[in-house]
Design an enzyme around this catalytic site. Structure first.
Site, mmCIF file in Angstrom:
data_model
loop_
_atom_site.group_PDB
_atom_site.id
_atom_site.type_symbol
_atom_site.label_atom_id
_atom_site.label_comp_id
_atom_site.label_asym_id
_atom_site.label_seq_id
_atom_site.Cartn_x
_atom_site.Cartn_y
_atom_site.Cartn_z
ATOM 1 N N ASP A 39 -5.151 -7.011 6.079
ATOM 2 C CA ASP A 39 -6.363 -6.313 5.661
ATOM 3 C C ASP A 39 -7.419 -7.333 5.234
ATOM 4 O O ASP A 39 -8.581 -7.297 5.666
ATOM 5 C CB ASP A 39 -5.987 -5.391 4.479
ATOM 6 C CG ASP A 39 -7.056 -4.364 4.174
ATOM 7 O OD1 ASP A 39 -8.027 -4.281 4.941
ATOM 8 O OD2 ASP A 39 -6.915 -3.659 3.165
ATOM 9 N N TYR A 49 0.823 -1.209 0.000
ATOM 10 C CA TYR A 49 0.000 0.000 0.000
ATOM 11 C C TYR A 49 0.860 1.264 0.000
ATOM 12 O O TYR A 49 0.359 2.364 -0.234
ATOM 13 C CB TYR A 49 -0.937 0.032 1.214
ATOM 14 C CG TYR A 49 -1.999 -1.056 1.228
ATOM 15 C CD1 TYR A 49 -2.229 -1.861 0.117
ATOM 16 C CD2 TYR A 49 -2.782 -1.285 2.350
ATOM 17 C CE1 TYR A 49 -3.191 -2.860 0.137
ATOM 18 C CE2 TYR A 49 -3.758 -2.280 2.374
ATOM 19 C CZ TYR A 49 -3.945 -3.068 1.270
ATOM 20 O OH TYR A 49 -4.901 -4.056 1.289
ATOM 21 N N ASP A 57 -10.899 -9.091 7.571
ATOM 22 C CA ASP A 57 -12.293 -9.026 7.119
ATOM 23 C C ASP A 57 -12.909 -10.424 7.131
ATOM 24 O O ASP A 57 -14.072 -10.609 7.502
ATOM 25 C CB ASP A 57 -12.383 -8.451 5.693
ATOM 26 C CG ASP A 57 -12.582 -6.938 5.708
ATOM 27 O OD1 ASP A 57 -12.105 -6.300 6.663
ATOM 28 O OD2 ASP A 57 -13.202 -6.411 4.763
ATOM 29 N N LYS A 80 3.959 -15.160 2.155
ATOM 30 C CA LYS A 80 3.899 -15.900 0.892
ATOM 31 C C LYS A 80 5.354 -16.157 0.502
ATOM 32 O O LYS A 80 5.829 -15.766 -0.565
ATOM 33 C CB LYS A 80 3.136 -15.046 -0.141
ATOM 34 C CG LYS A 80 2.765 -15.757 -1.396
ATOM 35 C CD LYS A 80 1.657 -16.780 -1.223
ATOM 36 C CE LYS A 80 1.415 -17.503 -2.537
ATOM 37 N NZ LYS A 80 0.646 -18.740 -2.398
#
Ligand code: NAD
Length: 360
Positions: free
Chosen positions: A247, A142, A251, A191
């Site tokens: 993020d 981001y 959720d 990852k």
């Protein structure tokens, strides 16, 4: 005691859920004899409409001079066509940077009373779910280099995942400290089979783990983690995640608890000044209808009292009040099932405030 709180109501359902949370803080003030001094600076779309920018300097100053910041949410379709740097969401990202808040802490607790609201099967939820996502907040994709360029097949866009050792170390330390106060287990999400930044992340977490021998550490690829969360969320205690993975996974975890309207979060840096907010957005689809669930914001206010002001008893009073109201069957629309007592956003806030005032 007197405490200064910057209250950023924001956009969409922001004002509704924040007003409900402030009502609960007022109830805490009355019961425990505190004074909460509120200021109401502008952020997001509301700030753009008034000042032309999403984060005016007065807002940064007001937040810096407060002991803590309580935020609703920012954004909405009205501002979607604006350029990236003047979008409401940019205001929040810039505020986190301005206040040096690099750790986002998102507890996800499945209430016994809300098992039927979880989309998971009962044989999965019977083991419970009580985890915390610790998400890195000011680095990663981001914030890395981005842009447009000419590629082999014409114009292309790119974003870049970048992490320094120092950034990984400081978020890992927060995760280990939180784990020490809980079940002492960290799942570090990456990852590392594909990404170089993830390999640095994994090596750094392993190095920090040597300072915390009581904490068990496992590493998990993000795709596997998304699956394991649905298969058996009870296996997780602390999930340590880079910005984007945190993020997304938070959720997912939120929905497993029944609704995104239930989960609070805190954003912390190296000082007591923190920013507390629900994990959800401004929900423009239900804004102005008084139907939003204010519990996430009320629990965010509870986190604020303990993390920024060391008011532990007061935090527990809010958490108990939320539990009591849920036990009495009151539900906002997002967690309502037939047979429950349906209440509006403001009514839910009033019921929780009432429980806070009368609880012993
Ligand atoms: P959202 O979280 O606002 O809404 C997703 C869905 O969840 C919607 O159906 C909404 O009605 C529902 N929902 C969210 N909060 C709820 C609550 N408290 N009670 C009941 N239902 C609730 O996400 P979105 O629709 O993707 O984004 C809407 C806007 O919010 C966008 O402009 C986005 O950029 C912004 N946003 C802001 C933040 C923030 O301020 N921290 C975070 C995420 C998204």
């Amino acid at each position: 005691m007197e405490y200064k709180i910057a209250v950023l109501r924001g956009d969409g359902i922001g004002p509704e859920i924040v007003d409900a949370a402030v009502g609960c803080l007022d109830a805490v003030a009355r019961r425990f004899g505190h004074t909460f001094q509120y200021s109401y600076p502008l952020i997001g779309g509301a700030a753009i409409d008034t000042t032309g920018i999403p984060l005016p300097q007065e807002t940064i100053d007001a937040c810096r001079s407060a002991g803590a910041v309580l935020l609703g949410a920012v954004g909405g379709p009205k501002w979607d066509s604006l350029a990236g740097h003047v979008r409401p969401e940019k205001g929040l990202l810039s505020l986190r940077s301005a206040l040096g808040l690099y750790a986002n802490v998102r507890p996800a607790l499945l209430y016994d009373q809300l098992r039927s609201a979880s989309p998971l099967r009962r044989d999965i939820t019977q083991n419970g779910m009580n985890l915390v996502v610790v998400r890195e907040l000011t680095g990663g994709i981001y914030f890395g280099p981005r842009g447009y360029r000419e590629g082999k097949e014409g114009q292309e866009a790119f974003d870049t995942e970048v992490y320094s050792i120092a950034e990984i170390e400081r978020i890992a330390v927060i995760a280990f400290q939180i784990a020490m106060g809980r079940r002492k287990k960290i799942t570090s999400v990456d990852k590392a089979n594909v990404l170089e930044s993830s390999r640095l992340w994994r090596a750094t977490v392993n190095r920090i783990s040597q300072r915390y021998p009581e904490v068990t550490v496992e590493h998990m690829f993000v795709d596997n983690c998304a699956m394991q969360l649905v298969k058996d969320p009870s296996r997780f205690d602390v999930l340590l995640c880079p910005n984007m993975f945190g993020d997304i996974l938070s959720d997912e975890a939120a929905m497993l608890t029944g609704s995104i309207g239930l989960l609070p979060s805190s954003s912390l840096g190296g000082t007591k000044l923190g920013l507390y907010e629900p994990i959800h957005g401004s929900a423009p689809d239900i804004a102005g209808t008084d139907t939003a669930n204010p519990i996430a914001t009320i629990l965010a206010a509870a986190m604020m009292l303990s993390s920024s002001f060391d008011l532990l008893e007061e935090t527990v009073a809010i958490e108990k009040a939320v539990n009591a109201v849920l036990s009495k069957g009151y539900r906002t629309a997002d967690i309502y099932t037939p047979g429950d007592k349906k209440v509006s956003c403001s009514q839910m806030g009033e019921k929780i405030a009432l429980e806070i005032r009368k609880a012993k």
